[in-house]
Design an enzyme around this catalytic site. Sequence first.
Site: not given
Ligand code: G6P
Length: 597
Positions: A492, A476, A2, A473, A98-99, A27, A469, A592, A74
Amino acid sequence: MCGIVGAIADGDAIPFLMKGLSRLEYRGYDSAGVALLSEGTIERRRAKGDLSALRELLRRNPPRGAIGIGHTRWATHGAPSEKNAHPHIVGETAIVHNGIIENGGALKNALREKGAIFTSQTDSEVIAHLFHAFLADGLAAEDAFAKTLESLEGAFAIAALTCSAPNSLFAAARRSPLVIGRGGAGVYVASDALALAAEAESLIHLEDGERARLTREGFSILNAEGRAVKRVPKKMALQSEEASKGGRRFFMEKEIYETPEAAARALAVPIGEEDGFSAARMRDARQIFFLGCGSAFYAGLAASCWMEKLAGVSARAEIASEFRHRGAALSKRDLAVFVSQSGETADTLSALRHCEREGVPTLALVNVVESTMARLADWTLSIGAGPEIGVASTKTLICQMILLARLALSVAKPAEAKEAREDLSSLPRKLQEALALSEALRAMAKDYLAPSDYVLYLGRGAGYAVALEGALKCKEIAYIPSDGAPAGEMKHGPIALIQEKTPVVVVAPYDRLFPKMLSNMEEIAARGGYLCLLTDAEGAAASKDLTRASVALPAAGEIGAPILHALAAQMLAYHCAVALKHNPDRPRNLAKSVTVE
Ligand code: G6P
């Protein structure tokens, strides 16, 4: 997640509110709304979907007013819908939030008993009801707002309006970011300084528990005990162009291309006694914990390998959301290193608070230096990546890895350190060379990954963090189901998923583990899997009979190679998303900065 904006503008507040909201789009959100206060009434427009829906509403039926609040939501409590979108209005009050209000359920029941009627499924609506109820009891607006805050449990940021104080805007923050800005044409509030990039010349971040009253003339801040807070505003450091795509199609693409420059900054960030943090802290630690979420956790995973291998200090990476609940045995002689782009990720913050309670010294590596994490940790290092708007972390992960590698090197055994330092310092140039391989990565993505309904990523050591990673990616932003596994674990379980044409991305620089990776590749090829290899020139030559496609990155050492491979894995996912016509900047359901646990 949010986003909040608010303004007392010299003229119409709508242009600022909409510009601010669009700068917060990155975000992640699923509905948006604004409320304007003018001539004793509040007018509101809300819409499900992206800002274009709200813009259309405003075009057809524009509200007027110089004082306004806006929000991108959000969904947490209640589905994305117009009714659940903020602002919430009750009587003469409007709020955005927010929150999470943790006692929202109990407050709702108590308010209902007194006759309140709720029109949304959100926890946020209780805030507007409380504010309204305290005003109805005869309290002045400022006191009614303070009483409202006292009733709430949880972490939140709020902006509020009321017709009872027609020249004011109220704001409050508890363990959730909120910043007040002042510029030539108004006074502003936002949950992210980026929203104010073009308007504010100076900024003040609200600290935990503080509230503020904004008027045309300026603002006053009170702490949780109601005492006035005096703090010197900081100069706005962001340029409005930093919030633009700079001619690229997507923020993610722009930020990937900024990696070499960002890496050079991460290499130059001072680490040392001037911050009161000394290498001895790490050398003498019983155990170093690296904590983070998502990609930040993977940076910690790579760092744990380097710390143990190069410095011989016991280190482990932990997923922040698990750490607090799993009952880890902690000691005051440990060191907890928190890795986060935003410095606001709720799970990472909770883990930090847990460490503080247990007396474990804390170090934060953040990109947003004014974040809550930076303020709470004993020591903070900035990773220096520059603003990152794309939801999925890209250049920040690379900078996190670089800074963590530098920490490991600061306590490394001298023999190991020399070579590794050279390896690190050549990274900006090699990252630039890796970017030039974009076309080969695009072809690999288009021919093998994008057409598939599953991708397996394999790696070893720090390369396993890269495999994770790559898989994260890929799922997502390209929505392709993907797993990252340690190559040795393939037999395994994951091997059961390999059939004719299953793409397997193998992260295998030509290093001491390459022969082992080659055996894994044989096993995949024998089952008809399509091998997509991320390697270097020697690795490509040694496996050319097995692979369907390979990309030869610049050769590098123990630290440099996984960092270069991480960039390639990000580019691969980016190209998959684009090939499948998904917007990589707006992955569905993701945010984000994840400010709820
Ligand atoms: C979200 C983003 C990720 C990020 C994670 C942690 O899930 O989509 O790309 O790695 O948050 O965020 P931070 O701000 O703590 O690095």
